[in-house]
Design a protein around this motif. Sequence first.
Motif, PDB file in Angstrom:
ATOM      1  N   TYR A  14      41.154  34.611  46.222  1.00 30.09           N
ATOM      2  CA  TYR A  14      42.095  33.721  45.541  1.00 30.09           C
ATOM      3  C   TYR A  14      41.424  33.023  44.362  1.00 30.09           C
ATOM      4  CZ  TYR A  14      45.498  29.957  44.828  1.00 30.09           C
ATOM      5  OH  TYR A  14      46.413  29.085  44.279  1.00 30.09           O
ATOM      6  N   ALA A  15      40.134  32.705  44.523  1.00 27.31           N
ATOM      7  CA  ALA A  15      39.383  32.033  43.452  1.00 27.31           C
ATOM      8  C   ALA A  15      39.317  32.890  42.192  1.00 27.31           C
ATOM      9  CB  ALA A  15      37.982  31.693  43.942  1.00 27.31           C
ATOM     10  N   LYS A  16      39.424  34.216  42.362  1.00 28.19           N
ATOM     11  CA  LYS A  16      39.372  35.115  41.194  1.00 28.19           C
ATOM     12  C   LYS A  16      40.594  34.956  40.300  1.00 28.19           C
ATOM     13  CE  LYS A  16      36.476  38.805  43.126  1.00 28.19           C
ATOM     14  NZ  LYS A  16      36.383  40.264  43.416  1.00 28.19           N
ATOM     15  N   ILE A  17      41.720  34.543  40.877  1.00 26.41           N
ATOM     16  CA  ILE A  17      42.909  34.343  40.046  1.00 26.41           C
ATOM     17  C   ILE A  17      43.154  32.852  39.760  1.00 26.41           C
ATOM     18  CG2 ILE A  17      43.988  36.470  40.887  1.00 26.41           C
ATOM     19  CD1 ILE A  17      45.894  34.716  42.549  1.00 26.41           C
ATOM     20  N   ASP A  18      42.610  31.979  40.636  1.00 26.30           N
ATOM     21  CA  ASP A  18      42.736  30.532  40.412  1.00 26.30           C
ATOM     22  C   ASP A  18      41.557  30.071  39.541  1.00 26.30           C
ATOM     23  OD1 ASP A  18      43.451  27.873  40.528  1.00 26.30           O
ATOM     24  OD2 ASP A  18      42.646  27.562  42.560  1.00 26.30           O
ATOM     25  N   ILE A  19      41.558  30.544  38.299  1.00 24.93           N
ATOM     26  CA  ILE A  19      40.401  30.328  37.423  1.00 24.93           C
ATOM     27  C   ILE A  19      40.222  28.861  37.036  1.00 24.93           C
ATOM     28  CG2 ILE A  19      40.353  32.666  36.495  1.00 24.93           C
ATOM     29  CD1 ILE A  19      41.991  31.708  34.133  1.00 24.93           C
ATOM     30  N   HIS A  20      41.265  28.035  37.141  1.00 27.42           N
ATOM     31  CA  HIS A  20      41.167  26.603  36.803  1.00 27.42           C
ATOM     32  C   HIS A  20      40.922  25.752  38.043  1.00 27.42           C
ATOM     33  CE1 HIS A  20      42.377  27.717  32.838  1.00 27.42           C
ATOM     34  NE2 HIS A  20      43.589  28.084  33.202  1.00 27.42           N
ATOM     35  N   ILE A  36      39.740  38.222  32.457  1.00 30.03           N
ATOM     36  CA  ILE A  36      38.370  37.813  32.809  1.00 30.03           C
ATOM     37  C   ILE A  36      37.723  38.805  33.769  1.00 30.03           C
ATOM     38  CG2 ILE A  36      37.031  36.038  34.029  1.00 30.03           C
ATOM     39  CD1 ILE A  36      39.022  33.971  32.931  1.00 30.03           C
ATOM     40  N   THR A  37      38.507  39.283  34.756  1.00 27.95           N
ATOM     41  CA  THR A  37      37.956  40.223  35.752  1.00 27.95           C
ATOM     42  C   THR A  37      37.970  41.663  35.259  1.00 27.95           C
ATOM     43  OG1 THR A  37      40.149  40.406  36.791  1.00 27.95           O
ATOM     44  CG2 THR A  37      38.614  38.765  37.705  1.00 27.95           C
ATOM     45  N   ASP A  38      38.484  41.861  34.048  1.00 26.10           N
ATOM     46  CA  ASP A  38      38.543  43.200  33.451  1.00 26.10           C
ATOM     47  C   ASP A  38      39.292  44.195  34.355  1.00 26.10           C
ATOM     48  OD1 ASP A  38      38.072  44.959  31.344  1.00 26.10           O
ATOM     49  OD2 ASP A  38      36.276  45.786  32.293  1.00 26.10           O
ATOM     50  N   HIS A  39      40.405  43.723  34.907  1.00 22.27           N
ATOM     51  CA  HIS A  39      41.227  44.589  35.754  1.00 22.27           C
ATOM     52  C   HIS A  39      41.850  45.698  34.909  1.00 22.27           C
ATOM     53  CE1 HIS A  39      44.508  45.849  38.446  1.00 22.27           C
ATOM     54  NE2 HIS A  39      43.806  45.280  39.426  1.00 22.27           N
ATOM     55  N   PRO A  40      41.990  46.917  35.457  1.00 18.38           N
ATOM     56  CA  PRO A  40      42.558  48.037  34.685  1.00 18.38           C
ATOM     57  C   PRO A  40      43.929  47.737  34.076  1.00 18.38           C
ATOM     58  CG  PRO A  40      41.576  48.850  36.705  1.00 18.38           C
ATOM     59  CD  PRO A  40      41.510  47.362  36.777  1.00 18.38           C
ATOM     60  N   LEU A  41      44.684  46.841  34.701  1.00 17.63           N
ATOM     61  CA  LEU A  41      46.021  46.524  34.194  1.00 17.63           C
ATOM     62  C   LEU A  41      46.032  45.276  33.311  1.00 17.63           C
ATOM     63  CD1 LEU A  41      48.244  47.182  37.362  1.00 17.63           C
ATOM     64  CD2 LEU A  41      47.792  48.715  35.459  1.00 17.63           C
ATOM     65  N   LYS A  42      44.863  44.866  32.804  1.00 20.21           N
ATOM     66  CA  LYS A  42      44.765  43.616  32.039  1.00 20.21           C
ATOM     67  C   LYS A  42      45.635  43.615  30.791  1.00 20.21           C
ATOM     68  CE  LYS A  42      40.693  45.257  29.489  1.00 20.21           C
ATOM     69  NZ  LYS A  42      39.265  45.035  29.203  1.00 20.21           N
ATOM     70  N   ASN A  43      45.904  44.789  30.218  1.00 18.03           N
ATOM     71  CA  ASN A  43      46.709  44.858  28.995  1.00 18.03           C
ATOM     72  C   ASN A  43      48.193  45.086  29.266  1.00 18.03           C
ATOM     73  OD1 ASN A  43      44.447  44.562  27.256  1.00 18.03           O
ATOM     74  ND2 ASN A  43      43.933  46.729  27.580  1.00 18.03           N
ATOM     75  N   SER A  44      48.546  45.209  30.516  1.00 15.89           N
ATOM     76  CA  SER A  44      49.950  45.454  30.877  1.00 15.89           C
ATOM     77  C   SER A  44      50.576  44.177  31.434  1.00 15.89           C
ATOM     78  CB  SER A  44      50.048  46.590  31.904  1.00 15.89           C
ATOM     79  OG  SER A  44      51.377  46.821  32.247  1.00 15.89           O
ATOM     80  N   HIS A  45      51.146  43.384  30.533  1.00 14.41           N
ATOM     81  CA  HIS A  45      51.760  42.129  30.958  1.00 14.41           C
ATOM     82  C   HIS A  45      52.993  42.363  31.831  1.00 14.41           C
ATOM     83  CE1 HIS A  45      49.765  39.429  27.666  1.00 14.41           C
ATOM     84  NE2 HIS A  45      48.903  40.185  28.327  1.00 14.41           N
ATOM     85  N   ASN A  46      53.671  43.500  31.633  1.00 15.28           N
ATOM     86  CA  ASN A  46      54.807  43.831  32.492  1.00 15.28           C
ATOM     87  C   ASN A  46      54.361  43.972  33.943  1.00 15.28           C
ATOM     88  OD1 ASN A  46      56.605  43.849  30.409  1.00 15.28           O
ATOM     89  ND2 ASN A  46      56.701  46.078  30.203  1.00 15.28           N
ATOM     90  N   ALA A  47      53.252  44.678  34.151  1.00 13.49           N
ATOM     91  CA  ALA A  47      52.732  44.883  35.504  1.00 13.49           C
ATOM     92  C   ALA A  47      52.336  43.547  36.135  1.00 13.49           C
ATOM     93  CB  ALA A  47      51.533  45.827  35.467  1.00 13.49           C
ATOM     94  N   ILE A  48      51.689  42.700  35.378  1.00 12.84           N
ATOM     95  CA  ILE A  48      51.228  41.406  35.898  1.00 12.84           C
ATOM     96  C   ILE A  48      52.424  40.512  36.226  1.00 12.84           C
ATOM     97  CG2 ILE A  48      49.818  39.363  35.421  1.00 12.84           C
ATOM     98  CD1 ILE A  48      48.187  41.097  33.475  1.00 12.84           C
ATOM     99  N   ALA A  49      53.456  40.564  35.366  1.00 16.79           N
ATOM    100  CA  ALA A  49      54.661  39.762  35.621  1.00 16.79           C
ATOM    101  C   ALA A  49      55.363  40.223  36.894  1.00 16.79           C
ATOM    102  CB  ALA A  49      55.616  39.862  34.429  1.00 16.79           C
ATOM    103  N   THR A  50      55.391  41.532  37.116  1.00 18.41           N
ATOM    104  CA  THR A  50      56.003  42.071  38.330  1.00 18.41           C
ATOM    105  C   THR A  50      55.201  41.657  39.557  1.00 18.41           C
ATOM    106  OG1 THR A  50      56.742  43.990  37.053  1.00 18.41           O
ATOM    107  CG2 THR A  50      56.856  44.174  39.433  1.00 18.41           C
ATOM    108  N   LEU A  51      53.876  41.715  39.445  1.00 15.30           N
ATOM    109  CA  LEU A  51      53.000  41.292  40.543  1.00 15.30           C
ATOM    110  C   LEU A  51      53.204  39.801  40.832  1.00 15.30           C
ATOM    111  CD1 LEU A  51      50.597  41.853  42.487  1.00 15.30           C
ATOM    112  CD2 LEU A  51      49.093  41.184  40.596  1.00 15.30           C
ATOM    113  N   PHE A  52      53.321  39.007  39.783  1.00 19.36           N
ATOM    114  CA  PHE A  52      53.508  37.565  39.953  1.00 19.36           C
ATOM    115  C   PHE A  52      54.761  37.261  40.770  1.00 19.36           C
ATOM    116  CE2 PHE A  52      55.100  33.395  38.721  1.00 19.36           C
ATOM    117  CZ  PHE A  52      53.961  32.607  38.848  1.00 19.36           C
TER     118      PHE A  52
END
Length: 495
Positions: A14-20, A36-52
Amino acid sequence: MSKEDDDQSLEKLYAKIDIHNTGKVDLPTLIKAFEITDHPLKNSHNAIATLFKSLDSNQDDVIDFNEFKEYIQKAETQIKEGFRKLDADKDGKIITSEMKKYLQIGDKDLDDFKHFSKFLKTKNSEYITYDNWREFLLFVPRINGSRLRTAYEFLNNNEADLNSEGDVTVVNEFLKGVGFFLAGGLSGVVSRTCTAPFDRIKVFLIARTDLSSTLLHKKAELAQQHGKVPLEKIRSPIIKAATTLYRQGGLRAFYVGNGLNVMKVFPESAMKFGTFELMKRTLAKIEGVDDSSKLSKLSTYFAGGMGGVVSQFSVYPIDTLKYRVQCAQLDANLRGNQLLIATAKQMYKEGGLKLFYRGVFVGVAGIFPYAALDLGTFSAMKKWMINREAKKTGCSPDDVVLSNLIVLPMGAFSGSVGATVVYPINLLRTRLQAQGTYAHPHTYDGFRDVLVKTVQKEGYYGLFKGLVPNLAKVAPAVSLSYLMYENLKRLMGLE
C-alpha cells in the motif's frame, strides 16, 4: 505466512501507492505512483483510472488501506486461479506458447506479443513464474474477466473500447448488445427445431375440441383389418393426436409450420434474451449496482418479463400465421410455401392486418409472467449455483463456469414452472388465433367468450389441454436454449 506477516506485506504494498503517506490515495496520486514505480502501464491513464474504480469500493474518490486490502485479497485469488488454468502441465511455470494460445495470437501479432511478454518473463527465460505473474497483474484492471487480456490490450495501445474514465464505450456496449441478441436467436432456432414435433402435437390438441372430426374414425376399420388396435379404444389424446398426424402426413406432418417457426423463433429468442440483458443493465444503473449479477431478484424477474413482452409483440403476426397453417386441413392439395402464402392472403382478405394481431393483448399478458418466471428463476438459480461453487472451490464467482450438466436441468425446471403457470392464458390465446380454421371451426367474440365456451364445453380441465406435450417440449427446448445461450455467450466473450 502468519496474519501479522500478511498484513505487513500488504502495508508495504500500500505504501507504494500512498506516496504522500496520508492513508488516502486519490486518482492523481495513483497515476504518480505508477510513474515512480515505473509500472508497465504508467503511460496508460485509462488503465489506471479503471483500476482506481476497482480499488475505490465505496466510491468516495479515495482509496484507504481497508479498501486496498479487500481488493488485493480478491485479486490474488483471481490471479492464482488464472495462473492455474494456463499452467497446463502443472509445473508452476507458464511457457509463452501457452500464453499465446490463451490470447489467440496470430502471426501478424507476434511482434506485439514479444513486446508484451518481456514484462512477465524472467530475464533470458522462456517461461513465466507465479511470482512474476502476480507482481505484474496485481495492479492491472480486470475487464471482461481477464487481467491478462486487459494488460495485453493496454500495452499494445489498443484502447479503442475505453473512454477517458476507463468505462467501456457506447460502441463496445453496442457490439456486446448485438452479441446477446445473436446468441439468443441462434439458441432459439436450435432448441425449437429439435422439439418441433411436441409443439405440433400441442397445437393439434389445443385446436381440437373433439377428436371425432379427425381421420381417426375413417382409419379405424382399416386398422382392424390389419389386426391393429382400433384408435377408438386408445384413450390417450396424445397418442390419438400423434397417430392421426402421422397417418395424415407421415413424419413430415410433425414439422408442418417449422420453417415458419424458425423464421419466427430467431427474432423472438433474440429479442427475449437481448432485451432481458439490456433491461438488467438499465435496472442495475437505477439500483446503483456496478454489475447486473448484483441486481435484486424483483428487478431480475421484471427484466425477464419485459424481455418476453418485447419478443412476443415483435413476432406476434408470424405466430398467428403459424397457428393458422398448422390448423389447416393436412390432406388438402396445398403444401409448404403454397399453403403459407394462401393462408396469409386469406387472413388478410378476412380481416386485414388486424387479424394477424388477434389476441395480442392476451398473448402479451400471458408472456410477461411466463418470461419473468422462466428467465428470473434461471438467473436466480444460476447465481445461487455460482456462489455455492465459488465457496466450495475457494475461487471468485467471476471464475466459476457451470457445467452443461447443471445448466440443462436448471433450464428445464425454470421453463416448466413458467409454462405451467400461464398455460391457460396461452391456450385461450391460441384458440383466438386459430378460430375459424379447419381444425378449430369455432369463433369467439373475444377473450371472455373463448374462456366461457371452453369451460362450458370441456370443463376447467380443458384449460390445460395439451399441457403434457407442451411440458415435454418445454423442458428439452428451454434446456437446449439455455445451454446454447450460455455457451455462445462464453464463446463470444459476452461474460
